[in-house]
Design a protein around this motif. Sequence first.
Motif, mmCIF file in Angstrom:
data_model
loop_
_atom_site.group_PDB
_atom_site.id
_atom_site.type_symbol
_atom_site.label_atom_id
_atom_site.label_comp_id
_atom_site.label_asym_id
_atom_site.label_seq_id
_atom_site.Cartn_x
_atom_site.Cartn_y
_atom_site.Cartn_z
ATOM 1 N N LEU A 162 28.508 45.075 31.255
ATOM 2 C CA LEU A 162 28.638 43.667 31.638
ATOM 3 C C LEU A 162 29.627 42.915 30.751
ATOM 4 O O LEU A 162 30.330 42.015 31.206
ATOM 5 C CB LEU A 162 27.261 42.987 31.577
ATOM 6 C CG LEU A 162 26.260 43.423 32.655
ATOM 7 C CD1 LEU A 162 24.850 43.012 32.265
ATOM 8 C CD2 LEU A 162 26.620 42.813 34.008
ATOM 9 N N PHE A 163 29.675 43.277 29.465
ATOM 10 C CA PHE A 163 30.530 42.567 28.516
ATOM 11 C C PHE A 163 31.878 43.250 28.310
ATOM 12 O O PHE A 163 32.656 42.859 27.451
ATOM 13 C CB PHE A 163 29.827 42.440 27.155
ATOM 14 C CG PHE A 163 28.608 41.531 27.162
ATOM 15 C CD1 PHE A 163 28.123 40.979 28.336
ATOM 16 C CD2 PHE A 163 27.940 41.232 25.989
ATOM 17 C CE1 PHE A 163 27.015 40.150 28.339
ATOM 18 C CE2 PHE A 163 26.839 40.398 25.973
ATOM 19 C CZ PHE A 163 26.369 39.854 27.165
ATOM 20 N N ALA A 164 32.174 44.273 29.108
ATOM 21 C CA ALA A 164 33.387 45.083 28.903
ATOM 22 C C ALA A 164 34.667 44.270 29.006
ATOM 23 O O ALA A 164 35.641 44.526 28.275
ATOM 24 C CB ALA A 164 33.412 46.237 29.911
ATOM 25 N N ASP A 165 34.697 43.286 29.908
ATOM 26 C CA ASP A 165 35.926 42.513 30.125
ATOM 27 C C ASP A 165 36.366 41.751 28.879
ATOM 28 O O ASP A 165 37.550 41.445 28.714
ATOM 29 C CB ASP A 165 35.739 41.527 31.286
ATOM 30 C CG ASP A 165 35.742 42.226 32.640
ATOM 31 O OD1 ASP A 165 36.122 43.413 32.692
ATOM 32 O OD2 ASP A 165 35.349 41.590 33.642
ATOM 33 N N THR A 166 35.424 41.428 28.003
ATOM 34 C CA THR A 166 35.766 40.699 26.773
ATOM 35 C C THR A 166 35.794 41.626 25.560
ATOM 36 O O THR A 166 35.932 41.160 24.422
ATOM 37 C CB THR A 166 34.759 39.551 26.520
ATOM 38 O OG1 THR A 166 33.431 40.088 26.457
ATOM 39 C CG2 THR A 166 34.839 38.511 27.628
ATOM 40 N N GLY A 167 35.632 42.927 25.790
ATOM 41 C CA GLY A 167 35.733 43.900 24.702
ATOM 42 C C GLY A 167 34.544 43.931 23.776
ATOM 43 O O GLY A 167 34.626 44.480 22.671
ATOM 44 N N LYS A 168 33.404 43.374 24.214
ATOM 45 C CA LYS A 168 32.209 43.385 23.367
ATOM 46 C C LYS A 168 31.371 44.616 23.681
ATOM 47 O O LYS A 168 31.206 44.990 24.841
ATOM 48 C CB LYS A 168 31.372 42.128 23.594
ATOM 49 C CG LYS A 168 32.067 40.819 23.259
ATOM 50 C CD LYS A 168 31.107 39.652 23.439
ATOM 51 C CE LYS A 168 31.797 38.304 23.223
ATOM 52 N NZ LYS A 168 32.623 37.918 24.376
ATOM 53 N N THR A 169 30.829 45.225 22.634
ATOM 54 C CA THR A 169 29.900 46.349 22.802
ATOM 55 C C THR A 169 28.712 46.144 21.879
ATOM 56 O O THR A 169 28.835 45.546 20.803
ATOM 57 C CB THR A 169 30.558 47.703 22.474
ATOM 58 O OG1 THR A 169 31.068 47.664 21.130
ATOM 59 C CG2 THR A 169 31.697 48.010 23.431
ATOM 60 N N CYS A 178 22.986 42.970 17.987
ATOM 61 C CA CYS A 178 24.265 42.411 17.573
ATOM 62 C C CYS A 178 25.357 43.177 18.300
ATOM 63 O O CYS A 178 25.125 44.270 18.817
ATOM 64 C CB CYS A 178 24.456 42.436 16.055
ATOM 65 S SG CYS A 178 24.376 44.070 15.312
ATOM 66 N N LEU A 179 26.539 42.588 18.349
ATOM 67 C CA LEU A 179 27.638 43.192 19.094
ATOM 68 C C LEU A 179 28.881 43.242 18.225
ATOM 69 O O LEU A 179 28.975 42.545 17.211
ATOM 70 C CB LEU A 179 27.917 42.393 20.380
ATOM 71 C CG LEU A 179 26.756 42.255 21.362
ATOM 72 C CD1 LEU A 179 26.095 40.900 21.207
ATOM 73 C CD2 LEU A 179 27.215 42.444 22.806
ATOM 74 N N THR A 180 29.847 44.067 18.635
ATOM 75 C CA THR A 180 31.141 44.069 17.969
ATOM 76 C C THR A 180 32.221 43.711 18.979
ATOM 77 O O THR A 180 32.116 44.009 20.167
ATOM 78 C CB THR A 180 31.462 45.450 17.373
ATOM 79 O OG1 THR A 180 31.450 46.441 18.417
ATOM 80 C CG2 THR A 180 30.457 45.828 16.308
ATOM 81 N N GLN A 181 33.255 43.060 18.480
ATOM 82 C CA GLN A 181 34.421 42.697 19.290
ATOM 83 C C GLN A 181 35.658 42.760 18.390
ATOM 84 O O GLN A 181 35.785 41.985 17.449
ATOM 85 C CB GLN A 181 34.260 41.299 19.893
ATOM 86 C CG GLN A 181 35.406 40.888 20.821
ATOM 87 C CD GLN A 181 35.237 39.458 21.324
ATOM 88 O OE1 GLN A 181 34.797 38.578 20.584
ATOM 89 N NE2 GLN A 181 35.577 39.237 22.577
ATOM 90 N N ILE A 182 36.516 43.699 18.681
ATOM 91 C CA ILE A 182 37.737 43.928 17.893
ATOM 92 C C ILE A 182 37.403 44.005 16.404
ATOM 93 O O ILE A 182 38.012 43.331 15.552
ATOM 94 C CB ILE A 182 38.790 42.830 18.150
ATOM 95 C CG1 ILE A 182 38.830 42.442 19.612
ATOM 96 C CG2 ILE A 182 40.180 43.309 17.712
ATOM 97 C CD1 ILE A 182 39.755 41.288 19.941
ATOM 98 N N GLY A 183 36.379 44.782 16.072
ATOM 99 C CA GLY A 183 36.025 45.008 14.679
ATOM 100 C C GLY A 183 35.157 43.949 14.049
ATOM 101 O O GLY A 183 34.708 44.113 12.914
ATOM 102 N N GLU A 184 34.911 42.847 14.761
ATOM 103 C CA GLU A 184 34.079 41.767 14.210
ATOM 104 C C GLU A 184 32.662 41.880 14.744
ATOM 105 O O GLU A 184 32.448 42.108 15.939
ATOM 106 C CB GLU A 184 34.655 40.401 14.599
ATOM 107 C CG GLU A 184 33.851 39.230 14.062
ATOM 108 C CD GLU A 184 34.378 37.885 14.557
ATOM 109 O OE1 GLU A 184 33.781 36.857 14.205
ATOM 110 O OE2 GLU A 184 35.372 37.872 15.314
ATOM 111 N N THR A 185 31.675 41.720 13.855
ATOM 112 C CA THR A 185 30.272 41.743 14.271
ATOM 113 C C THR A 185 29.839 40.357 14.732
ATOM 114 O O THR A 185 30.083 39.361 14.044
ATOM 115 C CB THR A 185 29.365 42.206 13.115
ATOM 116 O OG1 THR A 185 29.766 43.517 12.718
ATOM 117 C CG2 THR A 185 27.910 42.252 13.545
#
Length: 272
Positions: A162-169, A178-185
């Motif tokens: 669901l969050f793939a479009d914004t690069g969150k995992t 918690c999630l990561t996005q471009i190396g940021e937690t």
Amino acid sequence: MQKYADYIRQIEIDSLWSGRKHVIWNLDRRVNILSGVNGVGKSTIINKVVKGLSAGGEFPSHLLKGVHLKVCPEDAKWIRFDIIRSFDNPMVNQELLSKVGISLVTELDWQLYVLQRKYLDYQVNIGNRIIAALQSGEPDAAERAQKLSEPKKKFQDLVDDLFADTGKTIVRTANEICLTQIGETLQPYQLSSGEKQMLVILLTVLIEDQKPYVLFMDEPEVSLHVDWQQRLIDIILELNPNVQIILSTHAPAVIMNGWMDNVTEVSDITMD
């Protein structure tokens, strides 16, 4: 021993709007969608039922006067239920929250905070059951242990998808969400309203632990992207196949994945 209902067969309300309207709503085992224009009583019907149930789901002794439920099995006296409302209003009691060391801004933040605690309990419970299965020495022990871990993995896979479009995992090694996005937690409270709302729904359904539950939702689509609206019902049923969904909505997208026959107009279940 408490006997829980699998689902609600019928909702009857004979005191809607000071007794001027009578409601009889026969329900589907899986999905029930209440539709109608603003002010017609969608939220009132759902809120009447939820308000009448005790915190533990006991009925009918705790139900409001004029509200009657028929359930399956008929002799059950308890219902497992959750209620999700979508309006991301500012927190009212910021002073109280600051006293307990919590820095939250909106009601969705508070819901996520509470669900985080329940998610930890859920993981401990599942972990204990996995250990018990593995230690049982039974031939299918490994298979049963694997099956116990599947819902959590499905939840994590859904979040990533669901969050793939914004690069969150989602961070799968963390105990809390918690999630990561471009190396940021990222903490859940840093997400957008729509992302928070979807996370609240997914967590609520996950910790139901695939038991028979009634999930009430009052306009859950408010903060959700139209693609998420369209997938909402299928996602919930995927996480808990034993849930019964009772929701009110204005959004056509919510019923687009084959749920048109599950829509009930308020006018069709009310009479003078």
